[in-house]
Design a protein around this motif. Structure first.
Motif, mmCIF file in Angstrom:
data_model
loop_
_atom_site.group_PDB
_atom_site.id
_atom_site.type_symbol
_atom_site.label_atom_id
_atom_site.label_comp_id
_atom_site.label_asym_id
_atom_site.label_seq_id
_atom_site.Cartn_x
_atom_site.Cartn_y
_atom_site.Cartn_z
ATOM 1 N N ALA A 1 0.820 -1.213 0.000
ATOM 2 C CA ALA A 1 0.000 0.000 0.000
ATOM 3 C C ALA A 1 0.855 1.265 0.000
ATOM 4 O O ALA A 1 1.741 1.431 0.835
ATOM 5 N N PHE A 2 0.603 2.140 -0.978
ATOM 6 C CA PHE A 2 1.325 3.402 -1.115
ATOM 7 C C PHE A 2 2.842 3.185 -1.154
ATOM 8 O O PHE A 2 3.615 4.017 -0.680
ATOM 9 N N GLY A 3 3.263 2.047 -1.727
ATOM 10 C CA GLY A 3 4.695 1.741 -1.765
ATOM 11 C C GLY A 3 5.498 2.756 -2.546
ATOM 12 O O GLY A 3 6.549 3.218 -2.088
ATOM 13 N N PRO B 1 8.849 -4.813 8.333
ATOM 14 C CA PRO B 1 7.413 -4.501 8.331
ATOM 15 C C PRO B 1 6.602 -5.644 7.738
ATOM 16 O O PRO B 1 7.040 -6.320 6.800
ATOM 17 N N ALA B 2 5.410 -5.846 8.278
ATOM 18 C CA ALA B 2 4.576 -6.980 7.869
ATOM 19 C C ALA B 2 4.292 -6.959 6.374
ATOM 20 O O ALA B 2 4.282 -8.015 5.721
ATOM 21 N N GLU B 3 4.055 -5.776 5.813
ATOM 22 C CA GLU B 3 3.736 -5.711 4.387
ATOM 23 C C GLU B 3 4.909 -6.201 3.532
ATOM 24 O O GLU B 3 4.704 -6.816 2.479
ATOM 25 N N ARG B 4 6.128 -5.908 3.978
ATOM 26 C CA ARG B 4 7.292 -6.355 3.207
ATOM 27 C C ARG B 4 7.419 -7.873 3.255
ATOM 28 O O ARG B 4 7.721 -8.519 2.248
ATOM 29 N N VAL B 5 7.180 -8.448 4.432
ATOM 30 C CA VAL B 5 7.229 -9.901 4.560
ATOM 31 C C VAL B 5 6.105 -10.531 3.738
ATOM 32 O O VAL B 5 6.306 -11.509 3.011
ATOM 33 N N ALA B 6 4.914 -9.947 3.849
ATOM 34 C CA ALA B 6 3.744 -10.505 3.171
ATOM 35 C C ALA B 6 3.908 -10.503 1.655
ATOM 36 O O ALA B 6 3.361 -11.363 0.964
ATOM 37 N N THR B 7 4.650 -9.537 1.126
ATOM 38 C CA THR B 7 4.899 -9.493 -0.316
ATOM 39 C C THR B 7 5.505 -10.803 -0.802
ATOM 40 O O THR B 7 5.171 -11.294 -1.893
ATOM 41 N N HIS B 8 6.368 -11.392 0.008
ATOM 42 C CA HIS B 8 7.001 -12.662 -0.365
ATOM 43 C C HIS B 8 6.112 -13.848 -0.028
ATOM 44 O O HIS B 8 6.102 -14.842 -0.764
ATOM 45 N N SER C 1 -0.673 -14.716 10.635
ATOM 46 C CA SER C 1 -0.492 -13.534 11.479
ATOM 47 C C SER C 1 0.166 -12.396 10.706
ATOM 48 O O SER C 1 -0.250 -11.234 10.798
ATOM 49 N N VAL C 2 1.197 -12.727 9.914
ATOM 50 C CA VAL C 2 1.891 -11.707 9.118
ATOM 51 C C VAL C 2 0.938 -11.085 8.098
ATOM 52 O O VAL C 2 0.886 -9.865 7.932
ATOM 53 N N LEU C 3 0.166 -11.921 7.406
ATOM 54 C CA LEU C 3 -0.747 -11.428 6.379
ATOM 55 C C LEU C 3 -1.843 -10.557 6.982
ATOM 56 O O LEU C 3 -2.234 -9.541 6.401
ATOM 57 N N CYS C 4 -2.340 -10.945 8.140
ATOM 58 C CA CYS C 4 -3.362 -10.125 8.811
ATOM 59 C C CYS C 4 -2.778 -8.782 9.256
ATOM 60 O O CYS C 4 -3.439 -7.737 9.130
ATOM 61 N N SER C 5 -1.560 -8.791 9.760
ATOM 62 C CA SER C 5 -0.903 -7.534 10.144
ATOM 63 C C SER C 5 -0.664 -6.650 8.928
ATOM 64 O O SER C 5 -0.849 -5.430 8.977
ATOM 65 N N ALA C 6 -0.262 -7.279 7.811
ATOM 66 C CA ALA C 6 -0.053 -6.522 6.574
ATOM 67 C C ALA C 6 -1.360 -5.915 6.093
ATOM 68 O O ALA C 6 -1.396 -4.769 5.615
ATOM 69 N N ALA C 7 -2.452 -6.668 6.214
ATOM 70 C CA ALA C 7 -3.766 -6.150 5.821
ATOM 71 C C ALA C 7 -4.153 -4.952 6.679
ATOM 72 O O ALA C 7 -4.673 -3.941 6.174
ATOM 73 N N GLU C 8 -3.890 -5.050 7.965
ATOM 74 C CA GLU C 8 -4.203 -3.936 8.869
ATOM 75 C C GLU C 8 -3.392 -2.695 8.506
ATOM 76 O O GLU C 8 -3.915 -1.580 8.454
ATOM 77 N N ASP C 9 -2.100 -2.899 8.213
ATOM 78 C CA ASP C 9 -1.248 -1.769 7.820
ATOM 79 C C ASP C 9 -1.730 -1.148 6.515
ATOM 80 O O ASP C 9 -1.788 0.075 6.373
ATOM 81 N N VAL D 1 -7.479 -6.673 1.178
ATOM 82 C CA VAL D 1 -8.245 -7.822 0.694
ATOM 83 C C VAL D 1 -7.307 -8.896 0.141
ATOM 84 O O VAL D 1 -7.482 -10.091 0.406
ATOM 85 N N ALA D 2 -6.298 -8.488 -0.636
ATOM 86 C CA ALA D 2 -5.366 -9.461 -1.216
ATOM 87 C C ALA D 2 -4.644 -10.246 -0.116
ATOM 88 O O ALA D 2 -4.502 -11.473 -0.199
ATOM 89 N N TYR D 3 -4.196 -9.535 0.924
ATOM 90 C CA TYR D 3 -3.490 -10.215 2.016
ATOM 91 C C TYR D 3 -4.427 -11.172 2.758
ATOM 92 O O TYR D 3 -4.051 -12.295 3.107
ATOM 93 N N LEU D 4 -5.663 -10.732 3.028
ATOM 94 C CA LEU D 4 -6.586 -11.548 3.818
ATOM 95 C C LEU D 4 -7.081 -12.761 3.028
ATOM 96 O O LEU D 4 -7.301 -13.832 3.603
#
Length: 619
Positions: free
Chosen positions: A77-79, A378-385, A399-407, A418-421
């Motif tokens: 998001a907003f990368g 950051p969770a979003e960076r981990v979730a990307t992989h 847990s990582v994907l849910c945190s990334a979704a929240e961020d 939505v993509a992460y969840l």
């Protein structure tokens, strides 16, 4: 970001493009902002034109804000926006941060990791608040001096950043700001936001063409010698179709192979086309050695602009060796000359990345995700992989994907959430967390107006095992979805779900659910017969509660007006309810404003409408 070293030297047959960029930069530096878009196929020289624009901007004393899209970061998001503005929140520059985040720009502070500025954009659909805040941040920066925003590989930008570029492009008149964005020509079936930006009538569009035979011959002779035969040069042009990147790679490979550019040698290159870039790149890696291949693959998987130490860990080599190998890869024109590791061109990165077998690619992404997670990335960076890995029932990634979704949602990008969840649901989550994942997924699908999926997942959340608070949230979002998008059947289903949760809810949670049930009964015509009962029940429950008693009173006043009570009495009651501040329920505030309008209390209605709009812009 890569430096401009490769791009500021003479560019063949790009005089018109360079003049356009230079003139736009001069106008922007003088206060007449604008947009220049550079469209074209891979390898046609877009990145070099962007670098030339940056060089021109620096000569004019413009502030540089630079970003670049990446395939693996499209859900971040907003990368790209964060790349553009990362220098604004540099530690130790508190006075400047306070200045550039002043006013409405404060809405962008939390998005950019600067909580000191006070305003925090709440979740929204690439929310107006976030876009508005970023726009005013740009304005505040422009007050310090002209600004150049340079974005490369726009076609791979995340959607929230594309939303900002679209938003900004329409508001640059009279600002000393130039937006230069480069990307592959939008596919008619591709990303709508990139298409909108590319088709914006206010933008100047540059479409660099392939090199002519004459320019191709000049490139060949500069590298292979002035006596290169005409037929040999024409063969190089046919093989690459004048694509500058492919031509450079081809000529480099011919030079490395000590090919003499005679007429007879033309046959050796006639059948070589753009796909040869991959072969050239991989051949170079093999010649440098196994460590070079390992490091290049690590950088390809990590996505570019990578710290040498991290790339070394992923590649399984020592940092000192990685630094030495990185220098060799720069000399081989595989990596760009920069402090961080990145490829000279996305096509080169793609060649390395696509050479990995699918299983190896997945394994490497999994290893990167584990490494980043262990280092607290950051969770979003981990979730990307994690998104690139096959589901394996690993609760750590849920847990990582849910945190990334929240961020992502907090940064105003519910689509990324939505993509992460959805990926978290595939992992899948354990029984203890499934209801919560479904609830959050339905919530952000609702924000994206994906009504059918939102209602399906919210209903599934209610049916899954979970605590009462999660079920109550699911019922509330089901109710809001029914009010916003549903019909009678959806409203009835939502009301039944809300009342079912209300039976066991207590305290504040019960009041929130009861308010949702009342709003449904009031707003859906087929449920109106239930409104009096719901209003009476809610009134009893809310009595004495400072937050929800005004909500009950507003509903009751509006109901009395419907049944003929004097307008003045209703308006007086509404104003008394609002005297203590905005009610706890958004529907109640909307009803109050509407009642003030129809009872001719325009001044009060306008004041509350302005406050409601201000709150909405912060979403």
């Amino acid at each position: 970001m890569a430096t401009d070293t490769h791009a500021v030297h003479h560019l063949l047959e790009r005089e018109h493009e360079l003049e356009t960029l230079s003139a736009a930069a001069v106008r922007a530096a003088g206060g007449a902002g604008g947009v220049v878009l550079i469209e074209g196929a891979a390898g046609v020289g877009k990145s070099r034109l962007v670098a030339s624009a940056r060089a021109c901007g620096r000569e004019l004393g413009m502030q540089m804000l630079e970003g670049r899209g990446a395939v693996l970061e499209r859900e971040f998001a907003f990368g790209v926006v964060r790349q553009l503005f990362e220098g604004v929140v540099t530690p130790g520059a508190a006075e400047r941060r306070e200045r550039v985040f002043a006013g409405a720009a404060g809405l962008a502070a939390a998005l950019l990791g600067d909580g000191a500025a006070g305003l925090t954009p709440a979740p929204g659909d690439a929310s107006f608040g976030a876009l508005h805040g970023l726009y005013w941040l740009t304005v505040n920066l422009a007050d310090e001096g002209p600004v150049l925003l340079a974005v490369d590989d726009v076609q791979w930008s995340d959607r929230s950043s594309l939303s900002f570029l679209n938003y900004l492009s329409r508001r640059l008149e009279g600002l000393p700001v130039l937006l230069v964005a480069a990307g592959r020509s939008p596919d008619p079936e591709g990303d709508e936001l990139w298409r909108q930006l590319a088709e914006d009538p206010v933008a100047e569009v540059i479409r660099p063409h392939p090199l002519s035979e004459a320019a191709t011959a000049e490139v060949v002779r500069n590298r292979l010698g002035p006596d290169a035969h005409d037929e040999f040069c024409r063969a190089c042009h046919r093989a690459t179709r004048g694509n500058p990147l492919f031509l450079r790679e081809l000529v480099g490979a011919l030079a490395d192979a000590h090919v003499v550019p005679t007429e007879n040698a033309a046959a050796a290159v006639t059948d070589i086309g753009p796909s040869a870039v991959s072969r050239f790149v991989l051949h170079r890696l093999e010649r440098i050695g196994g460590s070079a291949t390992a490091l290049a693959r690590a950088v390809a998987v990590l996505g570019g602009d990578v710290d040498v130490g991290l790339a070394a860990q992923v590649a399984g080599i020592e940092p000192a060796e990685a630094r030495a190998v990185a220098d060799l890869l720069v000399q081989a024109d595989v990596l760009a000359p920069d402090q961080k590791l990145g490829f000279v061109h996305p096509v080169v990165q793609a060649a390395v990345y696509e050479d990995l077998m699918p299983g190896e690619r997945t394994a490497r992404h999994l290893a990167v995700a584990q490494l980043l997670d262990e280092h607290g990335a950051p969770a979003e960076r981990v979730a990307t992989h994690v998104l690139q890995c096959e589901p394996a029932g690993e609760q750590r990634w849920v847990s990582v994907l849910c945190s990334a979704a929240e961020d992502a949602a907090e940064h105003g990008d519910p689509q990324a959430a939505v993509a992460y969840l959805r990926r978290a649901l595939e992992e899948p989550p354990g029984e203890g967390t499934r209801a919560e994942v479904l609830c959050e997924l339905g919530r952000w699908e609702h924000a994206n107006r994906d009504v059918e999926n939102a209602q399906e997942h919210l209903q599934a959340s209610l049916e899954a095992r979970g605590d009462s608070e999660v079920h109550a949230r699911a019922a509330a979002w089901l109710s809001r979805s029914a009010i916003a998008f549903g019909g009678p059947s959806e409203a009835r289903l939502a009301l039944d779900a809300t009342l079912a949760q209300l039976e066991t809810a207590e305290g504040e949670l019960a009041l929130e659910l009861d308010a949702e049930a009342l709003a449904l009964a009031q707003l859906e015509l087929t449920l109106r017969p239930l409104a009096p009962e719901r209003l009476a029940e809610f009134g009893r429950r809310a009595a004495g509660d400072s937050r929800f008693e005004p909500v009950a009173r507003i509903h009751a006043a509006v109901e009395r007006m419907v049944h003929g009570e004097a307008a003045a009495a209703v308006a007086d009651e509404i104003e008394a309810c609002l005297a203590g501040g905005a009610p706890a329920d958004a529907y109640a505030l909307a009803m109050a404003i509407d009642a003030l309008v129809v009872t001719d209390r325009y001044e009060t209605a306008a004041r509350w409408l302005d406050l409601a709009l201000e709150a909405a812009r912060a979403l």
